[in-house]
Write a protein that holds these residues in place. Structure first.
Motif, PDB file in Angstrom:
ATOM      1  N   GLN A  82       0.822  -1.210   0.000  1.00  0.00           N
ATOM      2  CA  GLN A  82       0.000   0.000   0.000  1.00  0.00           C
ATOM      3  C   GLN A  82       0.858   1.263   0.000  1.00  0.00           C
ATOM      4  O   GLN A  82       0.481   2.269  -0.616  1.00  0.00           O
TER       5      GLN A  82
ATOM      6  N   ASP B  62      -5.982  -2.204   7.629  1.00  0.00           N
ATOM      7  CA  ASP B  62      -5.459  -2.918   6.466  1.00  0.00           C
ATOM      8  C   ASP B  62      -5.801  -2.230   5.148  1.00  0.00           C
ATOM      9  O   ASP B  62      -5.860  -2.867   4.107  1.00  0.00           O
ATOM     10  N   ASP B  63      -6.037  -0.905   5.197  1.00  0.00           N
ATOM     11  CA  ASP B  63      -6.204  -0.163   3.956  1.00  0.00           C
ATOM     12  C   ASP B  63      -5.709   1.263   4.164  1.00  0.00           C
ATOM     13  O   ASP B  63      -5.270   1.630   5.252  1.00  0.00           O
TER      14      ASP B  63
ATOM     15  N   ASP C 258      -6.733   5.463   3.166  1.00  0.00           N
ATOM     16  CA  ASP C 258      -7.844   6.324   2.753  1.00  0.00           C
ATOM     17  C   ASP C 258      -7.333   7.668   2.267  1.00  0.00           C
ATOM     18  O   ASP C 258      -6.627   8.370   2.998  1.00  0.00           O
TER      19      ASP C 258
ATOM     20  N   LYS D 155     -10.444   3.062  -6.447  1.00  0.00           N
ATOM     21  CA  LYS D 155      -9.302   2.415  -5.816  1.00  0.00           C
ATOM     22  C   LYS D 155      -8.164   2.348  -6.825  1.00  0.00           C
ATOM     23  O   LYS D 155      -8.403   2.259  -8.033  1.00  0.00           O
TER      24      LYS D 155
ATOM     25  N   ARG E  22      -5.288  -0.311  -7.505  1.00  0.00           N
ATOM     26  CA  ARG E  22      -4.953  -1.676  -7.102  1.00  0.00           C
ATOM     27  C   ARG E  22      -3.614  -2.107  -7.679  1.00  0.00           C
ATOM     28  O   ARG E  22      -3.161  -1.590  -8.690  1.00  0.00           O
TER      29      ARG E  22
ATOM     30  N   GLU F  92     -12.388  -9.112   0.650  1.00  0.00           N
ATOM     31  CA  GLU F  92     -13.186  -8.827   1.830  1.00  0.00           C
ATOM     32  C   GLU F  92     -14.287  -9.881   1.924  1.00  0.00           C
ATOM     33  O   GLU F  92     -14.991 -10.140   0.945  1.00  0.00           O
TER      34      GLU F  92
ATOM     35  N   ILE G 158      -4.523  -5.826  -4.112  1.00  0.00           N
ATOM     36  CA  ILE G 158      -4.296  -4.951  -2.957  1.00  0.00           C
ATOM     37  C   ILE G 158      -4.545  -3.510  -3.383  1.00  0.00           C
ATOM     38  O   ILE G 158      -4.195  -3.122  -4.495  1.00  0.00           O
ATOM     39  N   TYR G 159      -5.139  -2.700  -2.511  1.00  0.00           N
ATOM     40  CA  TYR G 159      -5.631  -1.395  -2.937  1.00  0.00           C
ATOM     41  C   TYR G 159      -5.444  -0.297  -1.905  1.00  0.00           C
ATOM     42  O   TYR G 159      -5.173  -0.546  -0.729  1.00  0.00           O
ATOM     43  N   ILE G 160      -5.622   0.943  -2.389  1.00  0.00           N
ATOM     44  CA  ILE G 160      -5.874   2.104  -1.532  1.00  0.00           C
ATOM     45  C   ILE G 160      -7.184   2.726  -2.013  1.00  0.00           C
ATOM     46  O   ILE G 160      -7.513   2.657  -3.201  1.00  0.00           O
ATOM     47  N   ASP G 161      -7.951   3.306  -1.092  1.00  0.00           N
ATOM     48  CA  ASP G 161      -9.239   3.926  -1.423  1.00  0.00           C
ATOM     49  C   ASP G 161      -9.052   5.410  -1.707  1.00  0.00           C
ATOM     50  O   ASP G 161      -8.297   6.100  -1.016  1.00  0.00           O
TER      51      ASP G 161
ATOM     52  N   HIS H 107     -10.613  -5.033   7.424  1.00  0.00           N
ATOM     53  CA  HIS H 107     -11.591  -5.383   6.399  1.00  0.00           C
ATOM     54  C   HIS H 107     -11.558  -6.871   6.036  1.00  0.00           C
ATOM     55  O   HIS H 107     -12.550  -7.404   5.534  1.00  0.00           O
TER      56      HIS H 107
END
Length: 263
Positions: A13, A52-53, A55, A95, A97, A105, A117-120, A261
């Motif tokens: 991330q 685990d993310d 924002d 997102k 990824r 999730e 795997i991502y960031i929002d 999540h």
């Protein structure tokens, strides 16, 4: 998820947010860490231990430009995910990824979409000034968001604790995913047209009204906050934002609420 797995996730991330920063700096786009990532920067100078993310928030104009430039700017390792780039995607935010990775999730099991795997990345949109109008706007968006989840996630469950909660199911049965998404966008544009821009919100987040509403002045300037040995832009009025969203944000939640999540 074990601590070792979470640390590997965090490392990926950090790579993703680095790619976002590169693109935003190149194109002069405004962006800020927010929500749990902002809280982590203030309280832990990094990730909340069980988070685990990541924002990110962006003013709507910058968010829309990011969507356009990412089609050309993102490296081959990455994928910009929204409803345009991924027909199976259900959320009203984007997102970034990591290609070649996968996380799932539990509540979205069976959805046919990119699961790297991502960031929002959340757009900051105009919010009605009056509480009754803000509540109505968030309520309508929630109905549409849940309807889209019904449409895209097999066996999606929603607890019916109010009679009106059955509306999303009816909407999902009658309208297509594309039609529901267009309804969300038209509603957002209507509110943007009718309301002043002094109050902002993220109608696609998890905390709802009024916790995800913000005074526009909070984002007038940015400051750099430490996060995992680096520094990222945050709203200058980060204390007001965190207080509005979490209350006493320096006190961690009970142990039973310290989950991510993917658990």
């Amino acid at each position: 998820m074990t601590q070792q797995e979470r640390e590997k996730l965090h490392a990926q991330q950090i790579q993703l947010i680095g790619e976002l920063r590169r693109i935003c700096e190149k194109h002069g786009l405004r962006w800020y860490i927010t929500a749990g990532t902002l809280l982590g920067a203030v309280r832990h100078k990094g990730f909340i231990p069980w988070d685990d993310d990541m924002d990110i928030a962006m003013p709507r104009a910058d968010y829309d430009r990011l969507s356009a430039v990412c089609q050309k700017e993102l490296g081959e390792e990455f994928f910009f995910q929204d409803e345009k780039s991924d027909p199976g995607y259900m959320y009203y935010f984007a997102k970034i990824r990591k290609n070649g990775t996968r996380v799932q999730e539990p509540s979205l099991k069976g959805a046919k979409m990119h699961e790297g795997i991502y960031i929002d990345i959340f757009p900051l949109d105009v919010c009605p000034q009056k509480d009754w109008a803000g509540n109505l706007y968030f309520g309508l968006m929630k109905v549409l968001n849940i309807a889209v989840l019904y449409k895209t996630v097999p066996g999606f469950y929603y607890a019916f604790n109010k009679p009106l909660a059955k509306i999303p199911v009816t909407a999902a049965r009658v309208l297509s995913h594309r039609a529901l998404s267009r309804c969300r966008d038209k509603l957002r544009k209507l509110v943007d047209k009718l309301c002043r821009g002094d109050r902002l919100c993220t109608v696609c987040g998890a905390h709802g009204y009024p916790r995800e509403t913000y005074d526009k002045s909070w984002f007038a300037e940015s400051v750099l906050l430490e996060f995992e040995g680096d520094r990222y832009p945050a709203p200058a009025e980060w204390d007001a934002l965190l207080t509005n969203m979490y209350g006493d944000y320096m006190t961690p939640p009970p142990i039973e609420e310290q989950t991510g999540h993917f658990e």
